[in-house]
Design a protein around this motif. Structure first.
Motif, PDB file in Angstrom:
ATOM      1  N   ASP A  59      -5.685   0.641   4.056  1.00 48.17           N
ATOM      2  CA  ASP A  59      -6.378   1.240   5.190  1.00 48.17           C
ATOM      3  C   ASP A  59      -5.534   1.172   6.465  1.00 48.17           C
ATOM      4  N   GLY A  60      -4.506   0.320   6.471  1.00 48.29           N
ATOM      5  CA  GLY A  60      -3.597   0.236   7.611  1.00 48.29           C
ATOM      6  C   GLY A  60      -2.570   1.344   7.635  1.00 48.29           C
ATOM      7  N   LEU A  61      -2.440   2.052   6.508  1.00 49.09           N
ATOM      8  CA  LEU A  61      -1.512   3.176   6.477  1.00 49.09           C
ATOM      9  C   LEU A  61      -2.065   4.277   7.373  1.00 49.09           C
ATOM     10  N   HIS A  62      -1.286   4.774   8.084  1.00 49.96           N
ATOM     11  CA  HIS A  62      -0.047   5.503   8.026  1.00 49.96           C
ATOM     12  C   HIS A  62       1.010   4.638   8.695  1.00 49.96           C
ATOM     13  N   LEU A  63       2.113   4.453   8.013  1.00 50.46           N
ATOM     14  CA  LEU A  63       3.204   3.638   8.510  1.00 50.46           C
ATOM     15  C   LEU A  63       4.342   4.553   8.906  1.00 50.46           C
ATOM     16  N   LEU A  64       4.835   4.398  10.114  1.00 49.50           N
ATOM     17  CA  LEU A  64       5.961   5.203  10.581  1.00 49.50           C
ATOM     18  C   LEU A  64       7.115   4.286  10.942  1.00 49.50           C
ATOM     19  N   LEU A  65       8.244   4.543  10.308  1.00 51.84           N
ATOM     20  CA  LEU A  65       9.461   3.790  10.570  1.00 51.84           C
ATOM     21  C   LEU A  65      10.466   4.711  11.250  1.00 51.84           C
ATOM     22  N   LEU A  66      11.155   4.191  12.229  1.00 55.22           N
ATOM     23  CA  LEU A  66      12.224   4.917  12.903  1.00 55.22           C
ATOM     24  C   LEU A  66      13.460   4.043  12.836  1.00 55.22           C
ATOM     25  N   THR A  70       9.410  -0.443  12.385  1.00 54.77           N
ATOM     26  CA  THR A  70       8.043   0.059  12.510  1.00 54.77           C
ATOM     27  C   THR A  70       7.793   0.482  13.953  1.00 54.77           C
ATOM     28  N   VAL A  71       7.363   1.737  14.130  1.00 50.15           N
ATOM     29  CA  VAL A  71       7.028   2.222  15.471  1.00 50.15           C
ATOM     30  C   VAL A  71       5.548   2.498  15.617  1.00 50.15           C
ATOM     31  N   MET A  72       4.856   2.698  14.483  1.00 54.15           N
ATOM     32  CA  MET A  72       3.421   2.951  14.553  1.00 54.15           C
ATOM     33  C   MET A  72       2.807   2.731  13.178  1.00 54.15           C
ATOM     34  N   ALA A  73       1.573   2.304  13.186  1.00 54.79           N
ATOM     35  CA  ALA A  73       0.830   2.146  11.938  1.00 54.79           C
ATOM     36  C   ALA A  73      -0.641   2.424  12.224  1.00 54.79           C
ATOM     37  N   GLY A  74      -1.328   2.931  11.207  1.00 55.50           N
ATOM     38  CA  GLY A  74      -2.765   3.109  11.298  1.00 55.50           C
ATOM     39  C   GLY A  74      -3.237   4.461  11.786  1.00 55.50           C
ATOM     40  N   ARG A  75      -2.339   5.265  12.331  1.00 59.62           N
ATOM     41  CA  ARG A  75      -2.718   6.598  12.796  1.00 59.62           C
ATOM     42  C   ARG A  75      -1.464   7.466  12.852  1.00 59.62           C
ATOM     43  N   TYR A  76      -1.694   8.766  12.985  1.00 55.94           N
ATOM     44  CA  TYR A  76      -0.574   9.688  13.134  1.00 55.94           C
ATOM     45  C   TYR A  76      -0.191   9.773  14.605  1.00 55.94           C
TER      46      TYR A  76
END
Length: 107
Positions: A59-66, A70-76
């Motif tokens: 449920d913590g996904l959406h994971l964004l890596l740059l 990790t730059v963001m998680a949990g939402r787009y």
């Protein structure tokens, strides 16, 4: 990036998909999106992506890596956040005036 099934359309996902497939690519940004169910090997080969669901749950996904961070998680992210991370000039009305950009981000 993950996609959840169902009858409701997630407008944030629609906006993010358009930003990735068109807006960022038109500006020369290379983006890779992986679906946990379809590309499990990509998650298994990336230590941060592999451990994220173990710690945060799916449920913590959406994971964004740059650049591996990790730059963001949990939402787009919104377009303004993408513009910030990739140093895209605010030539378009993307709401950068209210955006705080982290100076430590690398692209």
């Amino acid at each position: 990036m993950t996609r959840r099934c169902g009858s409701d359309v997630d407008q944030a996902l629609v906006d993010f998909a358009a930003d990735v497939q068109q807006w960022l690519k038109q500006r020369g940004v290379q983006v890779e999106c992986f679906n946990l169910l379809r590309q499990l090997i990509n998650f298994a080969c990336n230590e941060k992506a592999k451990t994220f669901p173990e710690v945060s749950g799916v449920d913590g996904l959406h994971l964004l890596l740059l650049d591996g961070e990790t730059v963001m998680a949990g939402r787009y992210p919104k377009r303004a956040e993408l513009a910030c991370w990739f140093a895209i000039p605010p030539l378009e009305n993307v709401g950068l005036a209210t955006m705080f950009c982290h100076s430590v981000m690398r692209y």
